[in-house]
Design a protein around this motif. Structure first.
Motif, short mmCIF file in Angstrom:
data_model
loop_
_atom_site.label_atom_id
_atom_site.label_comp_id
_atom_site.label_asym_id
_atom_site.label_seq_id
_atom_site.Cartn_x
_atom_site.Cartn_y
_atom_site.Cartn_z
N LYS A 111 37.87 42.66 30.76
CA LYS A 111 38.83 43.80 30.40
C LYS A 111 38.01 44.76 30.38
N GLN A 112 36.60 44.72 30.38
CA GLN A 112 35.70 45.81 30.11
C GLN A 112 35.77 46.73 31.65
N TYR A 113 35.98 46.12 32.57
CA TYR A 113 35.72 46.45 33.99
C TYR A 113 36.95 46.87 34.57
N LEU A 114 38.07 46.85 33.97
CA LEU A 114 39.36 47.26 34.63
C LEU A 114 40.13 48.13 33.56
N ASN A 115 40.31 49.60 33.72
CA ASN A 115 40.90 50.31 32.83
C ASN A 115 42.17 50.91 33.33
N PRO A 116 42.96 51.39 32.22
CA PRO A 116 44.30 52.16 32.74
C PRO A 116 44.00 53.31 33.33
N GLU A 117 42.87 53.92 33.41
CA GLU A 117 42.73 55.13 33.96
C GLU A 117 42.03 54.99 35.46
N ASP A 118 41.77 53.63 35.95
CA ASP A 118 41.25 53.28 37.02
C ASP A 118 42.36 53.34 38.17
N ARG A 119 41.84 53.73 39.22
CA ARG A 119 42.48 53.76 40.71
C ARG A 119 41.97 52.80 41.66
N VAL A 120 42.45 51.78 41.89
CA VAL A 120 41.66 50.56 42.15
C VAL A 120 42.12 50.36 43.86
N LEU A 121 41.22 50.17 44.82
CA LEU A 121 41.41 49.63 46.09
C LEU A 121 40.87 48.08 46.03
N LEU A 122 41.81 47.32 46.58
CA LEU A 122 41.53 45.91 46.79
C LEU A 122 40.99 45.69 48.33
N ILE A 123 39.80 44.74 48.18
CA ILE A 123 39.32 44.63 49.52
C ILE A 123 39.13 43.20 49.84
N ASP A 124 39.46 42.51 50.83
CA ASP A 124 38.92 41.03 51.24
C ASP A 124 38.87 40.81 52.64
N ASP A 125 38.20 39.67 52.89
CA ASP A 125 38.01 39.60 54.23
C ASP A 125 39.19 39.09 54.99
N PHE A 126 40.39 38.30 54.47
CA PHE A 126 41.47 37.60 55.32
C PHE A 126 42.56 37.99 54.58
N LEU A 127 43.62 38.32 55.24
CA LEU A 127 45.12 38.25 54.49
C LEU A 127 45.87 37.09 55.10
N ALA A 128 46.12 35.95 54.66
CA ALA A 128 47.09 35.03 55.23
C ALA A 128 48.47 34.78 54.46
N ASN A 129 48.39 34.02 53.38
CA ASN A 129 49.70 34.06 52.66
C ASN A 129 49.73 34.87 51.66
N GLY A 130 48.61 35.71 51.36
CA GLY A 130 48.59 36.72 50.43
C GLY A 130 48.20 36.31 49.17
N ALA A 131 47.82 35.05 48.88
CA ALA A 131 47.92 34.60 47.38
C ALA A 131 46.66 35.29 46.67
N ALA A 132 45.54 35.66 47.50
CA ALA A 132 44.22 36.27 46.76
C ALA A 132 44.73 37.78 46.53
N LEU A 133 45.33 38.48 47.43
CA LEU A 133 45.56 39.86 47.25
C LEU A 133 46.75 39.74 45.99
N LYS A 134 47.67 38.76 46.33
CA LYS A 134 48.71 38.92 45.07
C LYS A 134 48.20 38.73 43.55
N GLY A 135 47.02 38.08 43.43
CA GLY A 135 46.29 37.60 42.38
C GLY A 135 45.54 38.91 41.80
N LEU A 136 44.98 39.52 42.52
CA LEU A 136 44.39 40.66 42.38
C LEU A 136 45.05 41.90 41.98
N MET A 137 46.39 41.89 42.61
CA MET A 137 47.51 42.83 42.23
C MET A 137 47.68 42.71 40.66
N ASP A 138 47.87 41.44 40.47
CA ASP A 138 48.27 41.04 38.81
C ASP A 138 47.19 41.38 38.12
#
Ligand code: 5GP
Length: 189
Positions: A111-138
């Motif tokens: 919780k120390q490293y993600l805060n309500p003030e943050d504007r977050v860009l997700l980066i990943d190598d592959f997008l397939a079924n989207g589980a990894a990005l959806k997890g990060l979005m959560d």
């Protein structure tokens, strides 16, 4: 991104209709100069958005996220795969099904490293079924942070993740989009 497409055609291996191996330059041996061009391109696309943090997932997104972060001048946080289900209240946690391993991992961010003030860009190598990005979005949602979008190196456009995530109103910028593959053949959108 022509540079990445050319490299995939030269050094990528379509194992079958679903799995593309890019071990020679992206997620085992890593071509840092290529990562630098990818980072530059993500910065061209998202550089005006006031990104304060790049979030990726262990392990193969970390290298490219770090190189990209040198353009955004912000820290990289990677969601860690946790062996312990016994997590404390000090972390945000979510379940992510692994495309490549067929299992499910609990992934956590302190919780120390993600805060309500943050504007977050997700980066990943592959997008397939989207589980990894959806997890990060959560995780971003749990932190009350603002999701700017996602930068992906290779989107397999014949799998549903990209469409599903864009349908949620999230900006997804994939540097290459594979339309179809079979053993020995890769076709881009
Ligand atoms: P998703 O969660 O979108 O189904 O899959 C994305 C994750 O699975 C990525 O983090 C990546 O590590 C892995 N992945 C998905 N498809 C492929 C693929 O064709 N090749 C490789 N090497 N990894 C993949």
């Amino acid at each position: 991104m022509k540079l990445l497409e050319d490299r995939i055609l030269r050094d990528g291996v379509a194992l079958n209709e679903e799995v593309l191996k890019v071990d020679r330059f992206l997620n085992h041996q890593m071509d840092v100069e290529l990562f630098n061009e990818m980072g530059k391109e993500w910065f061209r696309l998202f550089g005006e958005e006031g990104v304060t943090k790049i979030l990726t997932i262990e392990a193969s997104g970390i290298g490219m996220a770090c190189i990209a972060a040198q353009y955004f001048h912000c820290p990289v946080v990677f969601a860690k795969k946790s062996k312990s289900r016994n997590i404390s209240g000090e972390v945000y946690a979510t379940e992510v099904a692994s495309f490549t391993h067929g299992n499910t991992n609990l992934v956590i961010v302190s919780k120390q490293y993600l805060n309500p003030e943050d504007r977050v860009l997700l980066i990943d190598d592959f997008l397939a079924n989207g589980a990894a990005l959806k997890g990060l979005m959560d995780l971003v949602h749990q932190a009350g942070a603002t999701l700017i979008g996602a930068g992906v190196a290779v989107e397999k456009a014949f799998q549903p993740g990209g469409e599903q995530i864009r349908a949620k109103g999230v900006r997804v910028e994939s540097l290459t989009r594979v339309k179809e593959m079979s053993t020995g053949s890769i076709v881009f959108c």
